[in-house]
Scaffold this motif. Structure first.
Motif, PDB file in Angstrom:
ATOM      1  N   ILE A   1       0.837  -1.204   0.000  1.00 31.74           N
ATOM      2  CA  ILE A   1       0.000   0.000   0.000  1.00 31.74           C
ATOM      3  C   ILE A   1       0.868   1.248   0.000  1.00 31.74           C
ATOM      4  O   ILE A   1       0.636   2.180  -0.756  1.00 31.74           O
ATOM      5  CB  ILE A   1      -0.961  -0.007   1.211  1.00 31.74           C
TER       6      ILE A   1
ATOM      7  N   PHE B   1      -6.248   1.038   6.745  1.00 30.71           N
ATOM      8  CA  PHE B   1      -6.662  -0.367   6.806  1.00 30.71           C
ATOM      9  C   PHE B   1      -6.063  -1.014   8.061  1.00 30.71           C
ATOM     10  O   PHE B   1      -4.856  -0.973   8.244  1.00 30.71           O
ATOM     11  CB  PHE B   1      -6.203  -1.114   5.554  1.00 30.71           C
TER      12      PHE B   1
ATOM     13  N   TYR C   1      -7.862  -4.738   3.769  1.00 30.12           N
ATOM     14  CA  TYR C   1      -7.412  -4.235   2.473  1.00 30.12           C
ATOM     15  C   TYR C   1      -7.913  -5.132   1.337  1.00 30.12           C
ATOM     16  O   TYR C   1      -8.383  -4.646   0.317  1.00 30.12           O
ATOM     17  CB  TYR C   1      -5.889  -4.123   2.427  1.00 30.12           C
TER      18      TYR C   1
ATOM     19  N   SER D   1     -11.485   0.931   5.547  1.00 29.20           N
ATOM     20  CA  SER D   1     -10.343   1.815   5.807  1.00 29.20           C
ATOM     21  C   SER D   1     -10.504   2.621   7.087  1.00 29.20           C
ATOM     22  O   SER D   1      -9.667   3.472   7.384  1.00 29.20           O
ATOM     23  CB  SER D   1     -10.123   2.757   4.620  1.00 29.20           C
TER      24      SER D   1
END
Length: 165
Positions: free
Chosen positions: A17, A86, A92, A140
Motif C-alpha cells: 500500500i 486499513f 485491504y 479503511s
C-alpha cells in the motif's frame, strides 16, 4: 528506501500500500473507483438529457447531493481528519476485491439498464454506489466517508425510488 506503515497494517500489505499509494493525500484507488462510477452516468446524461426529476422533496434531494459529492471527495482525498487506514491485510483485500466486484456488477446493471429501463435496475444502480462508499469507509476506518455514504444512500435511494415509480 523509505517504507511507511499505513493504518496499523504490518508486513507485505503495508509495504504494498505504501509503495503503490506513496502515502499521499490522494487515494488513487478511490479516484479510479469514482471515475468508473461516473462514466456510465455521463453516458446516461448525454443519452437521456432533459429528463424531469420527479422527486419534489427538496430536503432529500439536498441530502443526496451533499452525500454524493462529499463521498466522492472523501474516497479520493485524504484530508487527515477521521482517517485511520486499513487495520489488517484482510480489510485491504476486502476493500479491493469487494469494490472490484461491486464495480463489475454496477457496469453490468448499467448495460442492462441501457437496453431496458426497469424499476429493479434503477434501484440496484442506487444501492451499489452506496455499498461502494460504505465498504470503502468501513474497511479503511474512514468514518467521515461512512457518514457521507449513509447520507448519500438515504437520499439517493429515496430520489431514485421517486423517479423510478
Amino acid at each position: 528506501m523509505n517504507i511507511t506503515v499505513i493504518g496499523g497494517s504490518d508486513g507485505p500489505v503495508s509495504i504494498l500500500i505504501a509503495e503503490n499509494n506513496k502515502a499521499s493525500w490522494i487515494n488513487l484507488f478511490g479516484l479510479v473507483i469514482v471515475i468508473l462510477m461516473l462514466l456510465p452516468n455521463i453516458i446516461y446524461a448525454v443519452k437521456f438529457h432533459g429528463i424531469e426529476n420527479k422527486c419534489k422533496n427538496k430536503v432529500m434531494s439536498w441530502i443526496e447531493q451533499i452525500g454524493r459529492y462529499s463521498s466522492m471527495f472523501l474516497i479520493i482525498f485524504n484530508i487527515g481528519l477521521a482517517e485511520f487506514g486499513f487495520p489488517s491485510a484482510e480489510a485491504y483485500i476486502t476493500y479491493f476485491v469487494g469494490n472490484t466486484v461491486f464495480l463489475i456488477l454496477y457496469w453490468c446493471i448499467w448495460i442492462l439498464y441501457f437496453h431496458k429501463i426497469t424499476f429493479w435496475k434503477s434501484m440496484t444502480l442506487a444501492v451499489i454506489p452506496t455499498a461502494i462508499f460504505l465498504l470503502s469507509g468501513i474497511t479503511s476506518r474512514h468514518y467521515l466517508l461512512v457518514i457521507s455514504a449513509v447520507a448519500f444512500g438515504i437520499g439517493h435511494i429515496y430520489v431514485t425510488h421517486q423517479n423510478a415509480r
